[in-house]
Motif scaffolding. Structure first.
Motif, mmCIF file in Angstrom:
data_model
loop_
_atom_site.group_PDB
_atom_site.id
_atom_site.type_symbol
_atom_site.label_atom_id
_atom_site.label_comp_id
_atom_site.label_asym_id
_atom_site.label_seq_id
_atom_site.Cartn_x
_atom_site.Cartn_y
_atom_site.Cartn_z
ATOM 1 N N VAL A 59 0.850 -1.191 0.000
ATOM 2 C CA VAL A 59 0.000 0.000 0.000
ATOM 3 C C VAL A 59 0.884 1.240 0.000
ATOM 4 C CG1 VAL A 59 -1.930 -1.112 1.159
ATOM 5 C CG2 VAL A 59 -0.192 0.025 2.526
ATOM 6 N N LYS A 60 0.301 2.355 -0.432
ATOM 7 C CA LYS A 60 1.033 3.620 -0.456
ATOM 8 C C LYS A 60 0.114 4.718 0.059
ATOM 9 C CE LYS A 60 -0.133 4.345 -5.328
ATOM 10 N NZ LYS A 60 -1.129 3.337 -5.354
ATOM 11 N N ALA A 61 0.679 5.845 0.390
ATOM 12 C CA ALA A 61 -0.105 6.977 0.871
ATOM 13 C C ALA A 61 -1.151 7.347 -0.176
ATOM 14 C CB ALA A 61 0.801 8.163 1.165
ATOM 15 N N GLY A 62 -2.371 7.592 0.285
ATOM 16 C CA GLY A 62 -3.465 7.944 -0.611
ATOM 17 C C GLY A 62 -4.387 6.790 -0.951
ATOM 18 N N ASP A 63 -3.960 5.547 -0.714
ATOM 19 C CA ASP A 63 -4.815 4.384 -0.990
ATOM 20 C C ASP A 63 -5.988 4.353 -0.018
ATOM 21 O OD1 ASP A 63 -3.248 3.445 -3.044
ATOM 22 O OD2 ASP A 63 -2.319 1.829 -1.882
ATOM 23 N N ARG A 64 -7.146 3.928 -0.503
ATOM 24 C CA ARG A 64 -8.313 3.693 0.359
ATOM 25 C C ARG A 64 -8.311 2.219 0.705
ATOM 26 N NH1 ARG A 64 -13.234 7.430 -1.551
ATOM 27 N NH2 ARG A 64 -13.764 7.203 0.634
ATOM 28 N N VAL A 65 -8.381 1.932 1.990
ATOM 29 C CA VAL A 65 -8.253 0.548 2.453
ATOM 30 C C VAL A 65 -9.411 0.167 3.363
ATOM 31 C CG1 VAL A 65 -5.746 0.473 2.259
ATOM 32 C CG2 VAL A 65 -6.779 1.263 4.376
ATOM 33 N N LEU A 66 -9.599 -1.133 3.504
ATOM 34 C CA LEU A 66 -10.599 -1.704 4.386
ATOM 35 C C LEU A 66 -9.857 -2.458 5.475
ATOM 36 C CD1 LEU A 66 -13.703 -2.011 4.540
ATOM 37 C CD2 LEU A 66 -13.422 -4.197 3.395
ATOM 38 N N PHE A 67 -10.282 -2.280 6.736
ATOM 39 C CA PHE A 67 -9.606 -2.931 7.854
ATOM 40 C C PHE A 67 -10.638 -3.443 8.836
ATOM 41 C CE2 PHE A 67 -9.621 1.659 8.311
ATOM 42 C CZ PHE A 67 -10.271 1.854 9.518
ATOM 43 N N GLY A 68 -10.211 -4.286 9.763
ATOM 44 C CA GLY A 68 -11.093 -4.882 10.753
ATOM 45 C C GLY A 68 -11.612 -3.866 11.754
ATOM 46 N N LYS A 69 -12.752 -4.175 12.341
ATOM 47 C CA LYS A 69 -13.412 -3.267 13.281
ATOM 48 C C LYS A 69 -12.523 -2.920 14.468
ATOM 49 C CE LYS A 69 -17.823 -3.547 13.824
ATOM 50 N NZ LYS A 69 -19.201 -3.878 14.172
ATOM 51 N N TRP A 70 -11.750 -3.863 14.965
ATOM 52 C CA TRP A 70 -10.927 -3.640 16.151
ATOM 53 C C TRP A 70 -9.449 -3.572 15.818
ATOM 54 C CZ3 TRP A 70 -14.395 -2.085 19.285
ATOM 55 C CH2 TRP A 70 -15.663 -2.660 19.290
ATOM 56 N N SER A 71 -9.093 -3.341 14.562
ATOM 57 C CA SER A 71 -7.686 -3.304 14.144
ATOM 58 C C SER A 71 -7.019 -1.994 14.531
ATOM 59 C CB SER A 71 -7.578 -3.464 12.628
ATOM 60 O OG SER A 71 -8.072 -4.697 12.224
ATOM 61 N N GLY A 72 -5.740 -2.064 14.790
ATOM 62 C CA GLY A 72 -4.923 -0.876 14.985
ATOM 63 C C GLY A 72 -5.023 -0.234 16.351
ATOM 64 N N ASN A 73 -4.162 0.737 16.558
ATOM 65 C CA ASN A 73 -4.121 1.528 17.779
ATOM 66 C C ASN A 73 -4.478 2.966 17.442
ATOM 67 O OD1 ASN A 73 -3.092 -0.546 19.538
ATOM 68 N ND2 ASN A 73 -1.158 -0.337 18.439
ATOM 69 N N GLU A 74 -5.430 3.517 18.169
ATOM 70 C CA GLU A 74 -5.829 4.898 17.932
ATOM 71 C C GLU A 74 -4.840 5.829 18.610
ATOM 72 O OE1 GLU A 74 -9.868 5.428 19.158
ATOM 73 O OE2 GLU A 74 -10.632 4.138 17.568
ATOM 74 N N VAL A 75 -4.352 6.822 17.860
ATOM 75 C CA VAL A 75 -3.423 7.815 18.387
ATOM 76 C C VAL A 75 -3.876 9.198 17.926
ATOM 77 C CG1 VAL A 75 -1.434 6.262 18.455
ATOM 78 C CG2 VAL A 75 -1.875 7.591 16.409
ATOM 79 N N LYS A 76 -3.396 10.212 18.606
ATOM 80 C CA LYS A 76 -3.689 11.590 18.224
ATOM 81 C C LYS A 76 -2.371 12.250 17.856
ATOM 82 C CE LYS A 76 -7.290 14.448 19.588
ATOM 83 N NZ LYS A 76 -8.146 15.000 20.621
ATOM 84 N N ILE A 77 -2.235 12.647 16.590
ATOM 85 C CA ILE A 77 -1.024 13.290 16.091
ATOM 86 C C ILE A 77 -1.423 14.632 15.493
ATOM 87 C CG2 ILE A 77 0.913 13.139 14.485
ATOM 88 C CD1 ILE A 77 0.610 10.089 14.622
ATOM 89 N N ASP A 78 -0.804 15.700 15.969
ATOM 90 C CA ASP A 78 -1.118 17.058 15.516
ATOM 91 C C ASP A 78 -2.613 17.359 15.647
ATOM 92 O OD1 ASP A 78 1.537 17.488 14.905
ATOM 93 O OD2 ASP A 78 1.314 16.966 12.786
ATOM 94 N N GLY A 79 -3.255 16.839 16.697
ATOM 95 C CA GLY A 79 -4.663 17.092 16.945
ATOM 96 C C GLY A 79 -5.614 16.259 16.105
ATOM 97 N N GLU A 80 -5.106 15.360 15.301
ATOM 98 C CA GLU A 80 -5.945 14.530 14.433
ATOM 99 C C GLU A 80 -5.920 13.089 14.922
ATOM 100 O OE1 GLU A 80 -6.495 13.641 9.679
ATOM 101 O OE2 GLU A 80 -4.591 14.430 10.389
#
Length: 105
Positions: A59-80
């Motif tokens: 994958v590369k920046a700009g791609d639209r992807v589908l991921f699992g409901k509980w995948s990943g870690n939520e973080v706040k970077i530059d207020g986003e």
């Protein structure tokens, strides 16, 4: 953004959830499910394989992807609010989704 993910990790921005149902009923924020679709913001250089060679990500920046409901870690970077996850947590890349949505609007 001044953040660069390491190895086979990707940074994803969730796409906004639909505020209306197909029938036109407005769905309040408290009941809306978090979308499982997002846009890749940044990618790491890749993972090392058994031979010690870096395998680049698919994958590369700009791609639209589908991921699992509980995948990943939520973080706040530059207020986003963003998600950081491994590429293996992604289910796939959505091809041509931007063009289809723009025509529907």
């Amino acid at each position: 953004m001044k953040f660069r993910p390491l190895h086979d990790r990707v940074v994803i921005r969730r796409l906004t959830a639909e505020e209306k149902s197909k029938g036109g009923i407005i769905i309040p924020d408290t009941v809306q499910e978090k979308p499982q679709e997002g846009e890749v913001v940044a990618v790491g250089p890749g993972a090392f394989n058994d031979a010690g060679v870096v395998t680049p990500l698919q994958v590369k920046a700009g791609d639209r992807v589908l991921f699992g409901k509980w995948s990943g870690n939520e973080v706040k970077i530059d207020g986003e609010e963003l998600l950081i996850m491994k590429e293996s947590d992604l289910m796939g890349v959505i091809e041509g989704a931007a063009a289809v949505r723009d025509k529907a609007a």
